[in-house]
Every structure is written in C-alpha cells, then in structure tokens.
Design a protein around this motif. Structure first.
Motif, PDB file in Angstrom:
ATOM      1  N   SER A  59      10.201 -12.422  -6.297  1.00 36.10           N
ATOM      2  CA  SER A  59      10.318 -11.034  -5.849  1.00 36.10           C
ATOM      3  C   SER A  59      10.895 -10.994  -4.444  1.00 36.10           C
ATOM      4  N   TYR A  60      11.715  -9.999  -4.184  1.00 39.11           N
ATOM      5  CA  TYR A  60      12.259  -9.856  -2.833  1.00 39.11           C
ATOM      6  C   TYR A  60      12.377  -8.385  -2.473  1.00 39.11           C
ATOM      7  N   CYS A  61      12.442  -8.147  -1.194  1.00 38.53           N
ATOM      8  CA  CYS A  61      12.731  -6.817  -0.655  1.00 38.53           C
ATOM      9  C   CYS A  61      13.654  -7.020   0.530  1.00 38.53           C
ATOM     10  N   ALA A  62      14.813  -6.396   0.503  1.00 32.76           N
ATOM     11  CA  ALA A  62      15.818  -6.650   1.529  1.00 32.76           C
ATOM     12  C   ALA A  62      16.452  -5.340   1.969  1.00 32.76           C
ATOM     13  N   ASP A  63      16.808  -5.299   3.253  1.00 27.76           N
ATOM     14  CA  ASP A  63      17.626  -4.202   3.764  1.00 27.76           C
ATOM     15  C   ASP A  63      18.779  -4.823   4.542  1.00 27.76           C
ATOM     16  N   TRP A 102       6.299  -7.390  -1.797  1.00 30.74           N
ATOM     17  CA  TRP A 102       6.823  -7.027  -0.486  1.00 30.74           C
ATOM     18  C   TRP A 102       5.865  -6.123   0.287  1.00 30.74           C
ATOM     19  N   HIS A 103       4.763  -5.715  -0.323  1.00 25.72           N
ATOM     20  CA  HIS A 103       3.852  -4.750   0.307  1.00 25.72           C
ATOM     21  C   HIS A 103       3.259  -5.332   1.595  1.00 25.72           C
ATOM     22  N   PRO A 104       3.093  -4.521   2.635  1.00 25.58           N
ATOM     23  CA  PRO A 104       2.562  -5.023   3.916  1.00 25.58           C
ATOM     24  C   PRO A 104       1.215  -5.718   3.792  1.00 25.58           C
ATOM     25  N   ASP A 105       0.418  -5.384   2.780  1.00 17.12           N
ATOM     26  CA  ASP A 105      -0.901  -6.004   2.653  1.00 17.12           C
ATOM     27  C   ASP A 105      -0.825  -7.508   2.403  1.00 17.12           C
ATOM     28  N   ASP A 173     -13.871  -7.721   2.512  1.00 16.65           N
ATOM     29  CA  ASP A 173     -12.743  -8.464   3.067  1.00 16.65           C
ATOM     30  C   ASP A 173     -11.664  -7.435   3.386  1.00 16.65           C
ATOM     31  N   ALA A 174     -11.649  -6.975   4.621  1.00 19.31           N
ATOM     32  CA  ALA A 174     -10.760  -5.869   5.000  1.00 19.31           C
ATOM     33  C   ALA A 174      -9.298  -6.209   4.751  1.00 19.31           C
ATOM     34  N   ARG A 175      -8.946  -7.492   4.867  1.00 13.53           N
ATOM     35  CA  ARG A 175      -7.544  -7.884   4.694  1.00 13.53           C
ATOM     36  C   ARG A 175      -7.075  -7.753   3.255  1.00 13.53           C
ATOM     37  N   GLU A 176      -8.032  -7.782   2.323  1.00 12.99           N
ATOM     38  CA  GLU A 176      -7.688  -7.706   0.908  1.00 12.99           C
ATOM     39  C   GLU A 176      -8.084  -6.380   0.266  1.00 12.99           C
ATOM     40  N   ALA A 177      -8.612  -5.449   1.058  1.00 10.63           N
ATOM     41  CA  ALA A 177      -9.144  -4.205   0.496  1.00 10.63           C
ATOM     42  C   ALA A 177      -8.078  -3.393  -0.227  1.00 10.63           C
ATOM     43  N   GLY A 178      -6.864  -3.308   0.330  1.00  8.61           N
ATOM     44  CA  GLY A 178      -5.806  -2.531  -0.311  1.00  8.61           C
ATOM     45  C   GLY A 178      -5.448  -3.073  -1.681  1.00  8.61           C
ATOM     46  N   ARG A 179      -5.350  -4.385  -1.789  1.00 10.27           N
ATOM     47  CA  ARG A 179      -5.038  -4.997  -3.081  1.00 10.27           C
ATOM     48  C   ARG A 179      -6.174  -4.764  -4.070  1.00 10.27           C
ATOM     49  N   GLU A 180      -7.393  -4.942  -3.619  1.00 16.27           N
ATOM     50  CA  GLU A 180      -8.535  -4.807  -4.526  1.00 16.27           C
ATOM     51  C   GLU A 180      -8.722  -3.366  -4.992  1.00 16.27           C
ATOM     52  N   LYS A 181      -8.433  -2.395  -4.140  1.00 14.93           N
ATOM     53  CA  LYS A 181      -8.476  -0.992  -4.558  1.00 14.93           C
ATOM     54  C   LYS A 181      -7.427  -0.714  -5.639  1.00 14.93           C
ATOM     55  N   PHE A 182      -6.236  -1.288  -5.450  1.00 16.14           N
ATOM     56  CA  PHE A 182      -5.154  -1.085  -6.410  1.00 16.14           C
ATOM     57  C   PHE A 182      -5.514  -1.703  -7.760  1.00 16.14           C
ATOM     58  N   MET A 183      -6.077  -2.915  -7.743  1.00 15.75           N
ATOM     59  CA  MET A 183      -6.500  -3.547  -9.000  1.00 15.75           C
ATOM     60  C   MET A 183      -7.623  -2.753  -9.654  1.00 15.75           C
ATOM     61  N   ARG A 222      -3.729   6.736 -13.626  1.00 17.39           N
ATOM     62  CA  ARG A 222      -2.919   5.523 -13.554  1.00 17.39           C
ATOM     63  C   ARG A 222      -2.307   5.407 -12.162  1.00 17.39           C
ATOM     64  N   PRO A 223      -2.535   4.298 -11.491  1.00 18.49           N
ATOM     65  CA  PRO A 223      -2.001   4.164 -10.130  1.00 18.49           C
ATOM     66  C   PRO A 223      -0.473   4.106 -10.140  1.00 18.49           C
ATOM     67  N   ILE A 224       0.106   4.722  -9.130  1.00 18.85           N
ATOM     68  CA  ILE A 224       1.563   4.727  -8.982  1.00 18.85           C
ATOM     69  C   ILE A 224       1.968   3.512  -8.165  1.00 18.85           C
ATOM     70  N   CYS A 225       2.902   2.767  -8.687  1.00 17.74           N
ATOM     71  CA  CYS A 225       3.359   1.565  -7.981  1.00 17.74           C
ATOM     72  C   CYS A 225       4.118   1.964  -6.719  1.00 17.74           C
ATOM     73  N   PRO A 226       3.763   1.416  -5.575  1.00 19.08           N
ATOM     74  CA  PRO A 226       4.476   1.762  -4.332  1.00 19.08           C
ATOM     75  C   PRO A 226       5.972   1.464  -4.444  1.00 19.08           C
ATOM     76  N   GLN A 227       6.755   2.266  -3.739  1.00 14.33           N
ATOM     77  CA  GLN A 227       8.200   2.078  -3.709  1.00 14.33           C
ATOM     78  C   GLN A 227       8.610   1.386  -2.413  1.00 14.33           C
ATOM     79  N   PRO A 228       9.706   0.659  -2.435  1.00  8.64           N
ATOM     80  CA  PRO A 228      10.132  -0.034  -1.207  1.00  8.64           C
ATOM     81  C   PRO A 228      10.531   0.960  -0.133  1.00  8.64           C
TER      82      PRO A 228
END
Length: 757
Positions: A59-63, A102-105, A173-183, A222-228
């Motif tokens: 996976s990549y994210c580029a500008d 590519w998500h900041p988390d 685990d605050a560093r992983e909270a965003g991922r765990e909420k999404f899951m 259903r969670p919406i997948c973040p956009q780049p």
C-alpha cells in the motif's frame, strides 16, 4: 445477536493459523473480519486467486512531495491468510477491518503487523516470568514452548490467557485506540448484518481487549473507510514477498523467526521440521568448510532429544535443536549470547556460525502471484518500453552498449537510466565513467531476469504510473530528503540529464543558487566535480550554455571558501580539482585565472595552510603552468618534511598534478631523501597517508615511479625494471608487510634491551 468469535493471534504463528482455520470451519461464520487494510476490500477477490505465498499487500500514499508505503505480508501459515482462504472455501464474506496503511495512526511503520511501540514494562515482566517457568531462554522460545507445541484442545484457552497476561482487559493503549475503534465498528456492523450467524474477527492478540472495550460504543453503522489527503493518491496491490523479508532475524518487526522451519512445521509437524532443520544447518555449515559428520548429527539429535525431555517439550523445538547444535557442532566459545535468545535483527556482532544456522532456517522461498491478478499501470508501461528497445530481461544475461554520440540510441539510454533511478533489480551499469565525460561517451549495461523484478516494479509504482513519471518522482524525493544540499542537487542534475528527465536550463537554477551560498568546501567540491564532467558532456544534452553560469558561480565560490577555514584540508581537494578542470578543460567559461593564481599562491605561501590543501594548491599552479614541477616543487616538498605532514601534502599535490610531478626527478629525489631519513616508527606512522598519496597513481604509473626511484638510487635500468615489477606483483598486502616490519622492530628492540645483538 449473532455470536462473536474473537480470535487473538500472533502474526505468522502456525499454531494460531491452525486454530483460526479450525474455528472458522467449525462455526461457519457469515463474516470473517481480518486485521488488514480496509481500502483493499474492493479488490479482495484478488486474494481468491491461486497465489503462491509468501505474498503481501503493498500500500502507498503519495503526493507531489512525499511517498509513504507499507506492507501486509502473508505466508501459508499466517493466521490472516488461513482466515481468508477458509472464508472463501466455506462461502463466508472475508473483509479487512483495519485503517488504511497510510493513516496517521500507523506513524512511520513500514509494516502493518509490526509492534507499534517498544514492549511495555508489564509485557517485559510477563515475558520474563514465562521464560523462567517454561525453562526457556528468550521470548520466542517461551512462545514455542507454551503455544506452538500445545495440544489443539488446550490452544484457545492458552492463547486467551497469554494475551490477557500481556494486556489485561480494560488496559488502554492510546496509540492504538483509533485502529481498535475502527475494527470494533466493523465488528458491530457485521454482527448486525449476520442475521444470527456467527462473526469472526482475526486480529493481533494485543488488540483483543481494546476491540472488546470499544465494541460497546459502536452504533452498528458500517464504518466509512478514510480517504487519502487532498491531492494525494493512495493504492494497494499484491506483490510477491519472500521468507528472507519475513524473518524476524532480518529485521521484520512482527515476524516469527526462521520462516522456513515454521513452514515445514505447519505442513508436516514439529518432528519433520527438526529433521529438515538439521539437514539444512548441516549443509550450510559444510558449505562454509565446517565438517558435520554422521556421528556429529547423531550426537546432535541425541542432545536435542535430551534437552526437549529436560524442558518438558512434547517434541524437539527450534530452541532445542539450536542449543544442541552449540554443544555438538560448535568447537569454540561464542562472543556473546546466541542470537536466537533475543528478539530483533541479527547484527554484525553475531558469531558467523550462529548467523549461518539462522539463515539456513530462514530458507530462500519466494512467493509468486497468480496470473490475472490486478497490476499497477507501471508494469504495462515498463513492459512496453522494454519490448520497444529490446531490453526485456531473460534468464541469460545480455550486455547493452550505449554510445551517447548516436542520437538514435538515446531513448534506450534514457530508459536504462530511469530504471536505475528506481533501483530495479537486474539492471546493472557495468562500464562507463562515474559521471559524464567527453573523453568517454560509452556505457555498458547488463540486463538479466531477477527474482525480485515483479515485486520491485510493483513497489516502484508508488512513484508514478509510467516510467518517466516514477523516475522523476523518485528523483524529487531524493532532493526533498536533503533540501539545499549541493552535492545531492548536482547528483540529481546528472542523473536527471542522463535519464532524459530534466531540461538543463531550468534544472541548474536551484543548484546555482545554493552553490553561491554554500559554506562547506567538501560538498561544494564534490558537486563542482560533477558539474565539470557534465559541462564537458554538455553537447549531448544541449546543456553547455545552461551550465556555464553554474560553473562560473562554483569556480568563484571555491576560491572564496579556500581562503577560509577548511579543517585538515583533505575535503578541499575535490574543490581544487574542480577549479583545475573548470580552468583547464571547460572551454568557453569566463573565468579570472589571474585571480585564481593569486589565491593559490597565497595558500601555498601561508605557513598555517593544512598540508593537504597546500599540496593541492601547489598542484593547481603546476598543472596550470604557473608553477615549477622540478626544483620549485622539490623545495615545497622539503618544507613539509615531518612524517605527519608529508603524506597529506603529497596527496594534495598528486591529486592535482600527478602527471607533471611523476616525471619530475627533483621532486621524487626530495621525497626519497625525506623518507630515507625517518626512523622505523616515523615511517610506520606516516605509511597510511603516504599510501593514500601514491594511490592517485594508477598501477602502471606506480611501477614507472618505482623504476625512476631505483635508478636515482644507483640501480641499472634493467635491474630497476625487474625490481619494480617484483614490487608491483607482491602477493602480500602492504598492511601485512607493515605489521611484520613493526613486529620485527619491536622484537629487535627487546633483544637489544637484554644485550642480544
């Protein structure tokens, strides 16, 4: 509500893979949710094809200015892979349920399954307690003893207890909270959609508690997948992977060590894996010249069985056979604890025999993508260009000669250099000048089929959809990594012109601006040397006129900086060489040679000038015809008579005026006389710098120098030639001879001290 099967795993664990597959088959869930990039779900059918693991989602994210990439690897015994394959088989719906790579988390992680942070204190303590109780040395050995050899019936409870021990329910685990909420949001949605059928979630055991906690907060939508980010492009493709990249000992942060061993264990069991490992290690050690006899192997296996019994193992485990190998096969002591007793990459400090054993257990297996898989457009573009220029790699290496004077072959040359910029394997430039030089306008490339070719091109697609676009973006990224660095700017200018990516007139402006303000003589000198060669080669690019202002600016800046602080003077040699080449080999430049002559004469006359710069300045004057290569140079050489100075002075002098000084008898006589007057210790202390100085002469010229020096000392011409030839054909290195001389001198000194002559 439908039952939830919350399957916490260790990534790439065979035991976890078997547990996941058995659970999914037994409960036949409607949805199988898997820790992986949710933005790949539109292409998840790509994973139904008949691939040969290991493979990975790249996976990549580029500008326009940055590019980030990440991998989600799978092998045959990865729990995530088994979950996917089993879901497809039973008709369940597999979905990835984690944030895009590519998500900041994810921070700067290059691998999705890597641990996000150093192990917590509690995890350290838990690991240490397990190692003590299981008689295991290292966390991997403890895991193997607890989980990999466990009976199937006990495995679910053992895994639950293990992960609960590392991270109790409710621990945040605050560093992983965003991922765990999404899951958790995916789980809540799937439970709602499943109409009473089970839902399975396969994720790292560390996340189980967090997902369970956030599940109560999810609304079932259903969670919406973040956009780049705006202006960025993000994409994911499957790519071949390898056991070498998957091995924890190669630095893969989430890997099980020794993937080849675990692949056999998954397919055939621990006993078969032990036999395979012994065969592999024995063959690897024999290849390195270490005999492993039948008797050695019998003793090795007996010792491994004894260790397994002593430790209470149901079968010989990886740590048992490696520890037994130390006893049965290794004759010398190790420099430290064996590398398999700790986590992370094997470093250069590890013992060679240990490294060989671990590499043997890695295996060299490489994955393969199935035909029909979705590929990035760069693949098709590159295949078209390779076919157009008859450059398609084959199993047999092909040599491709490029003559830049032939305009019809420049398209082929541009393609080859663009591939070099992307560092594609199998494309090697094996002949040609290090930079452009009008005296040599030819290059030779070697093209060969490489096992990593497909993976490398897929991964290069993050830079762009066609070859010129990708190469340009890669070049731009190099500049962004070193903003304002004149050395990097000059290298990029050279690479860009060779690759047909730059217009010289527009690409020299930034380099000229930074060169005019540069304060470091070393980087400026290296950059200026590149520019002198480009200028000589400029007609090929139509760049001579555009490069002239840049060359003049660099020449003037070099003269300015050389009269300031330059450290020990060695970094300034490149700058003086560039000043010579601008003045002597670049026609059409408006340079003030009289001003340059005055600068270098002041440098030579200044007693505070570092020896290397003083020698280079004298060399510039001699090379330009403003100085005397004979008696005048000899007098200057004698002024740097001290052993700690002469080598550096000659290094600068020879770098600039090798041809002129090499044929000047007075200068060579002066050097010979100074060296003859040194003591043994002074000679040995001066030797490294003196060797560096004479390294400016190629072998043939060094032989000629030896003949001249021998004749000056009274040898006949034929005798001098024979001795010089013998000197240049010595089998022992100069370093070895110097060490022997030093040892001999110290021995004679001790003998003399005790009255022996």
């Amino acid at each position: 509500m439908a039952p939830l099967l919350l399957l916490g795993v260790r990534h790439h664990s065979p035991a976890c893979a078997r547990h996941v597959e058995a659970t999914i088959r037994a409960h036949r869930p409607a949805y199988v949710l898997i820790e992986g990039p949710a933005d790949f779900n539109p292409h998840i059918e790509d994973l139904r094809l008949d691939h040969t693991p290991p493979i990975a989602i790249f996976s990549y994210c580029a500008d326009e200015t940055t590019s980030r990439s990440s991998y989600s690897p799978f092998c045959a015994y990865s729990p995530e892979w088994r979950a996917l394959r089993t879901a497809f088989e039973i008709g369940a719906t597999p979905l990835f349920c984690d944030l895009p790579a590519w998500h900041p988390d994810f921070g700067e992680r290059a691998n999705r399954y890597a641990d996000p942070h150093p192990l917590l204190a509690r995890r350290h303590a838990a690991d240490a307690a397990l190692q003590v109780n299981l008689r295991a040395e290292g966390s991997d050995a403890a895991w193997d003893a607890l989980i990999e050899q466990a009976e199937e019936a006990r495995l679910p409870k053992l895994l639950e207890t293990y992960f609960e021990l590392l991270r109790p329910d409710g621990a945040e685990d605050a560093r992983e909270a965003g991922r765990e909420k999404f899951m958790a949001a995916h789980v809540a949605w799937a439970l709602k959609e499943a109409a009473g059928r089970p839902v399975a979630l396969v994720c790292g055991g560390w996340h189980v508690g967090g997902v369970r906690r956030f599940l109560g907060e999810a609304d079932g939508a259903r969670p919406i997948c973040p956009q780049p980010p705006e202006g960025a492009r993000a994409e994911s493709y499957l790519t071949p992977y390898s056991f070498a990249r998957l091995d924890a000992f190669s630095g893969y942060a989430a890997g099980m060590p020794s993937p080849g061993y675990w692949n056999v264990a998954y397919q055939s069991g621990l006993e078969a894996a032990a036999d395979w490992a012994m065969t592999r290690i024995g063959a690897a050690l024999r290849d390195k010249g270490l005999p492993v006899s039948t008797a050695d192997r019998i003793a090795w296996r007996a010792h491994a069985c004894a260790l397994a019994n002593l430790r209470g193992h149901r079968a010989i485990l990886r740590a048992d056979l490696l520890d037994a190998a130390l006893s049965a096969l290794v004759k010398d002591g190790l420099s430290g604890p064996a590398a398999w007793t700790r986590s992370g990459a094997v470093t250069g400090a590890a013992d060679d025999i240990v490294v060989e054993m671990l590499f043997a257990l890695c295996d060299d297996k490489e994955g393969r993508l199935a035909s029909g898989v979705r590929l990035p457009p760069l693949i098709q573009d590159l295949e078209r260009r390779l076919a157009q220029y008859q450059l398609t790699p084959d199993r047999v290496k092909k040599l491709v000669a490029i003559d830049w004077r032939d305009k019809t072959r420049r398209g082929k040359a541009h393609t080859l250099h663009q591939m070099r910029l992307l560092e594609l394997p199998g494309v090697l430039r094996i002949a040609g000048p290090p930079h452009a030089d009008a005296r040599d306008l030819t290059e030779t490339f070697e093209i060969a089929k490489h096992s990593d070719w497909m993976a490398a091109v897929i991964e290069a697609s993050r830079w762009g959809g066609d070859l010129p676009m990708a190469a340009t973006a890669r070049l731009r990224a190099r500049l962004d990594d070193a903003p304002g660095n004149v050395d990097t700017l000059a290298a990029a200018l050279s690479d860009g012109l060779f690759a047909g990516l730059y217009e010289a007139a527009s690409s020299t402006v930034e380099l000229e601006k930074h060169a005019a303000a540069c304060r470091e003589i070393g980087p400026l000198g290296r950059a200026a040397r590149r520019v002198t060669r480009l200028y000589r080669f400029g007609d090929v690019f139509g760049a001579t006129r555009a490069l002239a202002p840049l060359a003049q600016t660099m020449f003037e800046r070099i003269l300015f900086l050389l009269e300031g602080p330059v450290g020990d003077g060695r970094p300034s040699i490149d700058a003086v060489i560039a000043a010579r080449d601008f003045a002597r080999g670049c026609d059409g430049l408006a340079l003030s040679l009289s001003a340059a002559r005055e600068v270098f004469e002041r440098i030579v006359a200044n007693a505070e000038t570092p020896p290397a710069l003083a020698g280079a300045a004298l060399g510039w004057l001699v090379a330009m015809g403003f100085g005397d290569a004979g008696d005048g140079a000899a007098a200057r050489i004698k002024s740097c008579a001290r052993p700690e100075n002469l080598g550096d002075f000659l290094g600068g002098l020879f770098a600039l005026a090798r041809e002129e000084i090499g044929t000047a008898a007075p200068a060579l006589v002066a050097v010979d006389g100074l060296v003859a007057g040194w003591t043994q210790q002074e000679f040995l202390a001066a030797l490294p710098a003196m060797r560096g100085a004479f390294a400016w002469f190629p072998p043939r010229e060094r032989e000629a120098l030896a003949r001249v020096i021998l004749q000056l000392s009274g040898r006949e011409a034929a005798d001098a030639e024979a001795i010089a030839l013998d000197w240049m054909r010595q089998r022992k290195s100069v370093e070895s001879q110097a060490q022997a001389m030093d040892a001999e001198a110290r021995a004679l000194e001790r003998l003399a001290r005790w009255g022996f002559n």
